[in-house]
Design an enzyme around this catalytic site. Structure first.
Site, short mmCIF file in Angstrom:
data_model
loop_
_atom_site.label_atom_id
_atom_site.label_comp_id
_atom_site.label_asym_id
_atom_site.label_seq_id
_atom_site.Cartn_x
_atom_site.Cartn_y
_atom_site.Cartn_z
N TRP A 100 37.67 39.69 37.45
CA TRP A 100 36.95 40.80 38.10
C TRP A 100 36.52 41.86 37.10
CZ3 TRP A 100 35.75 38.12 41.86
CH2 TRP A 100 36.66 37.28 42.51
N ASP A 167 39.71 49.76 39.46
CA ASP A 167 39.58 48.81 40.56
C ASP A 167 41.00 48.47 41.01
OD1 ASP A 167 39.28 46.65 42.24
OD2 ASP A 167 38.19 45.39 40.82
N LYS A 191 42.23 42.79 50.49
CA LYS A 191 43.37 42.38 49.68
C LYS A 191 44.69 43.00 50.17
CE LYS A 191 41.19 39.92 46.56
NZ LYS A 191 41.40 38.47 46.43
#
Length: 351
Positions: A100, A167, A191
């Site tokens: 990511w 993030d 998530k």
């Protein structure tokens, strides 16, 4: 009986949240209308959005400290783009710790120079780089707190004078941190907070409005803040379920409470991985994620047997990411300690 859900995302959600959400689909607020039928500008849903935003700031200890919470579309992947669009003037620093962050770097390069201050790509992202330096003239420093694919987690964040962007998609609200160190935090809901379809962004307002480029309205944080996350139709259901989950967490005792539970789950599973010669952890021990434990069998001939034992025990979502293989036990906030014990018992029974 509900299965033991170790899926990396969409995530497991609290049973009581699922119950309330399902009721709202049929009849929200006793108005004989479904949650997904009502206007997003109706008073009942505006109250939901306001509560969700306030709960996010409250749980992170960021109320009345110059931060705004907004719910946006596009997942964390859209934030890879939006962060750079809104903050990158000339140069930004990025720490590359996984899939990511690598994608975030790719997007940022469209807007200016990107300095990759550290990377663990050389070893398949199985550790967190240490001892790196952040340029003082960087517009911001970006990192990913937890890496769902490899199973690593940043335990200590750098001290820096440049804006700190993170993030936190897969470990937000799971552990106590000094959240005031961060200037912008973003997290896809799926998530650890709610269903896919919305993304929480926490922003210190003073960092905005400093880039020279024109920012399209839909990609402009200031536009969304001014519109209270209502510039366009929000993901009504995803925001509502996120609000329920944040309220559930607050009622439990907030982040201090859930961190203790998460530590117990991680300790239970990692102890078995290290004790049992049939299993081996993938990442450096000091960088192991409390959210996503990755491991492999030392004897691959036992794969079919282990998989069948897990299925018989009601264990779901244990397969590792397609790019890595092996196994990945995602232990998000709503996963009970009992589910981890069931997995450990299966690991102990494997012969």
């Amino acid at each position: 009986m509900k299965k033991h859900n170790f899926s990396a995302g969409p995530c497991i959600l609290p049973q009581e949240v699922l119950q309330k959400a399902s009721e709202a689909i049929l009849n929200f607020n006793d108005d004989d209308l479904s949650l997904i039928e009502i206007s997003h500008r109706s008073k009942p849903f505006v109250a939901v959005m306001e509560k969700a935003r306030n709960l996010a700031l409250e749980l992170l200890g960021l109320e009345n400290k110059g931060y705004q919470a907004i719910f946006l579309h596009g997942g964390a992947s859209m934030e890879f783009l939006m962060v750079a669009y809104n903050l990158l003037n000339k140069k930004a620093a990025y720490l590359n710790t996984g899939t990511w962050s690598d994608k975030a770097i790719k997007e940022a390069k469209e807007f200016g120079e990107v300095v990759e201050v550290g990377s663990s790509k050389d070893k398949g992202y199985n550790y967190i780089p240490k001892g790196y330096s952040i340029p003082e003239d960087a517009d911001y420093f970006h990192c990913t707190s937890n890496n769902t694919v490899a199973g690593t987690q940043i335990k200590s964040f750098p001290e820096t004078n440049v804006p700190l962007i993170c993030d936190m998609s897969s470990d937000i609200f799971s552990r106590q941190l000094d959240f005031e160190k961060f200037d912008l935090i973003y997290a896809g809901a799926q998530k650890n907070m709610g269903p896919a379809g919305t993304t929480l962004v926490i922003i210190k307002e003073e960092i905005l409005g400093k880039v020279e480029r024109h920012i399209p309205s839909m990609l402009n944080y200031q536009v969304h803040i001014k519109s209270d996350s209502m510039y366009n139709t929000p993901s009504v259901f995803a925001v509502y379920v996120s609000m329920l989950t944040l309220q559930w967490l607050k009622d439990l005792g907030g982040i201090p409470f859930i961190e203790k539970v998460n530590n117990k789950k991680a300790e239970l599973l990692y102890t078995e991985i290290d004790r049992n010669p049939l299993f081996k952890g993938i990442v450096a021990k000091e960088d192991r994620s409390n959210m996503n434990a990755t491991f492999v069998l030392t004897d691959e001939s036992l794969t079919e047997k282990f998989d069948k034992m897990c299925a018989a025990a009601g264990i779901n979502g244990l397969n590792g990411h397609r790019s890595v293989g092996g196994y990945r036990a995602s232990m998000y906030n709503a996963l009970p300690l009992y589910s981890v014990q069931v997995l450990v018992d299966v690991m102990k029974a494997l012969k």
